[in-house]
Design a protein around this motif. Structure first.
Motif, PDB file in Angstrom:
ATOM      1  N   PRO A  81      32.133  26.824  74.622  1.00 33.86           N
ATOM      2  CA  PRO A  81      32.912  26.456  75.810  1.00 33.86           C
ATOM      3  C   PRO A  81      34.428  26.516  75.607  1.00 33.86           C
ATOM      4  O   PRO A  81      35.178  26.712  76.555  1.00 33.86           O
ATOM      5  N   ASP A  82      34.895  26.353  74.358  1.00 38.90           N
ATOM      6  CA  ASP A  82      36.352  26.300  74.147  1.00 38.90           C
ATOM      7  C   ASP A  82      36.927  27.622  73.645  1.00 38.90           C
ATOM      8  O   ASP A  82      38.099  27.701  73.296  1.00 38.90           O
ATOM      9  N   ALA A  83      36.123  28.664  73.615  1.00 37.94           N
ATOM     10  CA  ALA A  83      36.606  29.918  73.031  1.00 37.94           C
ATOM     11  C   ALA A  83      37.425  30.732  74.018  1.00 37.94           C
ATOM     12  O   ALA A  83      38.000  31.757  73.664  1.00 37.94           O
ATOM     13  N   GLY A  93      35.683  24.656  85.247  1.00 40.79           N
ATOM     14  CA  GLY A  93      35.412  23.916  84.012  1.00 40.79           C
ATOM     15  C   GLY A  93      36.518  23.965  82.966  1.00 40.79           C
ATOM     16  O   GLY A  93      36.278  23.657  81.800  1.00 40.79           O
ATOM     17  N   PHE A  94      37.746  24.362  83.368  1.00 44.26           N
ATOM     18  CA  PHE A  94      38.842  24.364  82.388  1.00 44.26           C
ATOM     19  C   PHE A  94      39.437  22.960  82.262  1.00 44.26           C
ATOM     20  O   PHE A  94      39.487  22.206  83.236  1.00 44.26           O
ATOM     21  N   HIS A  95      39.906  22.635  81.074  1.00 45.89           N
ATOM     22  CA  HIS A  95      40.561  21.341  80.860  1.00 45.89           C
ATOM     23  C   HIS A  95      42.037  21.534  80.564  1.00 45.89           C
ATOM     24  O   HIS A  95      42.699  20.622  80.082  1.00 45.89           O
ATOM     25  N   SER A  96      42.537  22.728  80.815  1.00 50.05           N
ATOM     26  CA  SER A  96      43.945  22.984  80.565  1.00 50.05           C
ATOM     27  C   SER A  96      44.437  24.047  81.547  1.00 50.05           C
ATOM     28  O   SER A  96      43.687  24.966  81.905  1.00 50.05           O
ATOM     29  N   ILE A  97      45.662  23.873  81.986  1.00 52.37           N
ATOM     30  CA  ILE A  97      46.269  24.873  82.890  1.00 52.37           C
ATOM     31  C   ILE A  97      47.750  24.979  82.536  1.00 52.37           C
ATOM     32  O   ILE A  97      48.367  23.984  82.155  1.00 52.37           O
ATOM     33  N   GLN A 152      35.914  37.713  90.932  1.00 49.37           N
ATOM     34  CA  GLN A 152      34.492  37.601  90.599  1.00 49.37           C
ATOM     35  C   GLN A 152      34.220  38.120  89.189  1.00 49.37           C
ATOM     36  O   GLN A 152      33.515  37.494  88.401  1.00 49.37           O
ATOM     37  N   ARG A 153      34.847  39.252  88.864  1.00 47.37           N
ATOM     38  CA  ARG A 153      34.651  39.828  87.535  1.00 47.37           C
ATOM     39  C   ARG A 153      35.154  38.866  86.458  1.00 47.37           C
ATOM     40  O   ARG A 153      34.528  38.722  85.408  1.00 47.37           O
ATOM     41  N   THR A 154      36.303  38.232  86.736  1.00 42.02           N
ATOM     42  CA  THR A 154      36.865  37.309  85.740  1.00 42.02           C
ATOM     43  C   THR A 154      35.920  36.126  85.541  1.00 42.02           C
ATOM     44  O   THR A 154      35.643  35.728  84.401  1.00 42.02           O
ATOM     45  N   LEU A 155      35.423  35.563  86.659  1.00 43.52           N
ATOM     46  CA  LEU A 155      34.526  34.408  86.522  1.00 43.52           C
ATOM     47  C   LEU A 155      33.243  34.780  85.772  1.00 43.52           C
ATOM     48  O   LEU A 155      32.775  34.020  84.919  1.00 43.52           O
ATOM     49  N   ASP A 156      32.698  35.953  86.082  1.00 42.16           N
ATOM     50  CA  ASP A 156      31.487  36.396  85.372  1.00 42.16           C
ATOM     51  C   ASP A 156      31.762  36.494  83.869  1.00 42.16           C
ATOM     52  O   ASP A 156      30.956  36.052  83.042  1.00 42.16           O
ATOM     53  N   ALA A 157      32.914  37.083  83.559  1.00 42.61           N
ATOM     54  CA  ALA A 157      33.254  37.286  82.137  1.00 42.61           C
ATOM     55  C   ALA A 157      33.480  35.940  81.443  1.00 42.61           C
ATOM     56  O   ALA A 157      33.069  35.757  80.290  1.00 42.61           O
ATOM     57  N   ILE A 158      34.115  35.014  82.135  1.00 42.44           N
ATOM     58  CA  ILE A 158      34.347  33.686  81.538  1.00 42.44           C
ATOM     59  C   ILE A 158      32.995  33.036  81.211  1.00 42.44           C
ATOM     60  O   ILE A 158      32.789  32.481  80.130  1.00 42.44           O
ATOM     61  N   ARG A 159      32.053  33.144  82.153  1.00 46.65           N
ATOM     62  CA  ARG A 159      30.732  32.538  81.943  1.00 46.65           C
ATOM     63  C   ARG A 159      30.047  33.176  80.729  1.00 46.65           C
ATOM     64  O   ARG A 159      29.533  32.487  79.852  1.00 46.65           O
ATOM     65  N   ARG A 160      30.094  34.509  80.662  1.00 48.02           N
ATOM     66  CA  ARG A 160      29.446  35.193  79.537  1.00 48.02           C
ATOM     67  C   ARG A 160      30.128  34.839  78.212  1.00 48.02           C
ATOM     68  O   ARG A 160      29.468  34.653  77.190  1.00 48.02           O
TER      69      ARG A 160
END
Ligand code: SF4
Ligand code: SF4
Lengths: 480, 116
Positions: free
Chosen positions: A248-250, A276-280, A233-241
């Motif tokens: 979006p690509d940073a 929403g990632f375009h790379s893995i 959850q923390r990671t997703l929150d941080a990604i959004r912020r």
């Protein structure tokens, strides 16, 4: 002494150009050359080709000729062109050391079982990089010739020592007023300390972020424990912020494959799409640091990872067909190596996975390593890849050290048994640290090498897709 | 107990965890035999004996757990590999000078290839 081109011309219709071949599958062989071309053919045609009896009107003959595997009396420019292409590929060496990794601290607030860097508890400040070492490392960095300098901050959790990151970025930019290089900055972080202050700083200086996302919530939280148990959850929150603040690509994400991930590649990929990632990057576990401790994730063999990869790639191709662009990064690196005229035989400057020596690593304690994996191995007590120390050695003595030169020659597989005549050599690497860790020898007997098995299996699969599956080929060609 | 693809060889016998063979050096170069042995090191240890005129004895020693069927299949694959290695030696013989020329040309500032 060199002779007229006529001296090399065969009396038997055509002359073979230097090539390597290997079995692709039960029926076909693949031939490759040093200038980045390949041809797939049945074994019978390979034998005909090598014994000079392949008829000139066969499609395979035409493919072999146009891709510089043979030349006949009509191939007037072949040798010059081969020499030019060879030089273009080899020139990558001149850009050696474009990546500079600063390990600003070994401290971390997570306790991932597979941690490869032997992280330390949060309060142990003796595992932070000093300003004096940061200054010396910056001096080293600007001594190198590369026109592009990528500075990557690693840990531990580098944001636990944000003051040092701030110092290094600002100082590097000031020094660059004189040097005029193309400077890039990336922080590899679990993002648990992504404050507004950090985001403002990143925006001001164009700093990118790279984080870890191991898959859906249950899997990620099980693999990446943190106090509170809510790393996902923390990671997703941080990604959004981060996306809101920096664009979006940073921010990009990486996953690590454990025994628990093996059966869940589709779930993991779907999570990346959901976020929403375009790379893995389907990364296998490396044999370093805590990752090898018995209580960590149970080890898995290379065959299991290859199956995971193949299933994952098939799923990613399906997702692309449905209209969502998603790129697998390991495959993309191999595609570049197969097709790019600038692909390199010697060092892999694009790979973060240590396919070669393309980096200098400045450790928190001032030690300098030839690659990130080299410092991880050192945490296990094997200092084979330590080049020297920022306080005691000069840039010149490190760059001409026996250790570095020996490892550089290890990364030239042209001279290594098995690699020297392997068709996959132009798209492979050497990975001396992996071989040192697993076989106690930096070159490694390739018949016993899990790295070699992985490379061969993945490359055979990829070339097979390119040859046999037009829809997959279309998508894969877009990843070059 | 015979292997299909190795017509030049008599039937192979698997005994005491090993298979014996004799290779004709007029058919296979020593370098090709050595490289095949290296490549098969994970599956078996190929012990090369002293060459006698045109013949060289090879003993394929297997790990204790191997079945006779798997051992004979490995020997069959070894001979397939040997044919590939022999082809590679042919390519090497024919292209060695050219490879040196291309590399030298690539890194030289002067034109080493004399034009016709
Ligand atoms: S893998 Fe990264 S986040 Fe996890 S414990 Fe190690 S340093 Fe910390
Ligand atoms: S490591 Fe294996 S796949 Fe790679 S070039 Fe060497 S033999 Fe070929």
């Amino acid at each position: 002494m060199f002779h007229d081109r006529a001296r090399y011309q065969s009396s038997r219709g055509y002359q073979l150009a230097p090539l390597r071949f290997s079995r692709l599958d039960d029926a076909r062989y693949i031939a490759t050359n040093d200038v980045g071309e390949y041809v797939v053919m049945p074994r019978e045609e390979l034998v005909e080709f090598i014994s000079h009896s392949l008829p000139a009107n066969r499609p395979t003959y035409k493919a072999l000729k146009s891709r510089h595997f043979l030349f006949d009396e009509h191939s007037r420019v072949a040798l010059e062109l081969l020499a030019l292409k060879y030089r273009t590929r080899a020139e990558q060496l001149a850009n050696f050391t474009g990546l500079h990794i600063f390990v600003v601290t070994l401290r971390c607030d997570h306790s991932c079982a597979y941690c490869q860097v032997s992280r330390q508890a949060e309060g142990r400040l003796e595992f932070d990089m000093s300003q004096e070492h940061a200054d010396r490392a910056l001096d080293f960095m600007f001594r190198g010739p590369s026109p592009t300098l990528k500075v990557e901050f690693q840990g531990g959790e580098p944001l636990l020592h944000f003051e040092r990151i701030r110092y290094i970025v600002e100082r590097a930019k000031a020094l660059n007023q004189v040097h005029g290089r193309d400077l890039q900055f990336v922080i590899a972080s679990n993002l648990s300390r992504l404050t507004t202050e950090v985001l403002d700083f990143c925006r001001e200086h164009g700093v990118l972020l790279s984080t870890s996302l191991d898959g859906p919530e249950d899997l990620h939280n099980a693999q990446r424990p943190v106090r509170g148990g809510d790393s996902h959850q923390r990671t997703l929150d941080a990604i959004r912020r981060a996306r809101q603040a920096l664009g979006p690509d940073a921010i990009s994400a990486l996953m690590t494959t454990t025994q628990a991930s093996l059966g869940r590649v589709e779930d993991i990929i779907d999570e990346y799409v959901r976020q929403g990632f375009h790379s893995i990057f389907l990364r296998n576990l490396s044999p370093y640091g805590f990752a090898v401790r018995p209580r960590a994730s149970r080890p898995y063999d290379v065959e299991a990872w290859v199956e995971f990869y193949k299933r994952g790639l098939a799923h990613i191709l399906r997702i692309n067909e449905q209209g969502y662009p998603l790129q697998e990064e390991f495959t993309a690196i191999l595609m570049q190596k197969i097709f790019s005229p600038r692909g390199s035989n010697y060092v892999d400057l694009q790979s973060p996975a240590g396919l070669g020596i393309g980096a200098l690593v400045y450790n928190y304690d001032g030690a300098v390593y030839a690659s990130d994996e080299g410092r991880m191995l050192a945490e296990m007590g094997d200092f084979s890849f330590r080049l020297g120390h920022l306080s005691r050695d000069s840039y010149e003595s490190i760059m001409t050290s026996e250790t570095l030169l020996a490892h550089l020659s290890d990364t030239m597989p042209e001279g290594v048994p098995m690699c020297s005549d392997c068709a996959f050599l132009p798209c492979c690497g050497a990975d001396p640290v992996f071989h040192q860790a697993t076989l106690k020898d930096a070159v490694g007997h390739k018949a016993f090498s899990a790295f070699c098995k992985k490379q061969m299996s993945v490359l055979r699969h990829l070339i097979g897709l390119l040859e046999d599956d037009a829809r997959a080929r279309d998508i894969l060609m877009g990843w070059r | 107990m015979t292997t299909k693809d190795t017509q030049t060889q008599p039937p192979f016998i698997f005994r005491d965890g090993a298979v014996q063979a004799v290779l004709d050096l007029r058919v296979y170069r020593l370098a090709a035999i050595q490289k095949s042995a290296y490549r098969f090191a994970e599956r078996c240890t190929a012990v090369l004996g002293s060459p006698d005129a045109d013949r060289i004895p090879v003993r394929f020693a297997f790990p204790p757990a191997i079945t006779e069927q798997d051992a004979l299949e490995t020997v069959r694959l070894f001979f397939q590999e040997l044919l590939d290695q022999e082809l590679r030696e042919q390519v090497g013989d024919e292209t060695r000078a050219l490879r040196a020329l291309i590399v030298a040309q690539a890194f030289s500032r002067t034109d080493l290839i004399r034009q016709d």
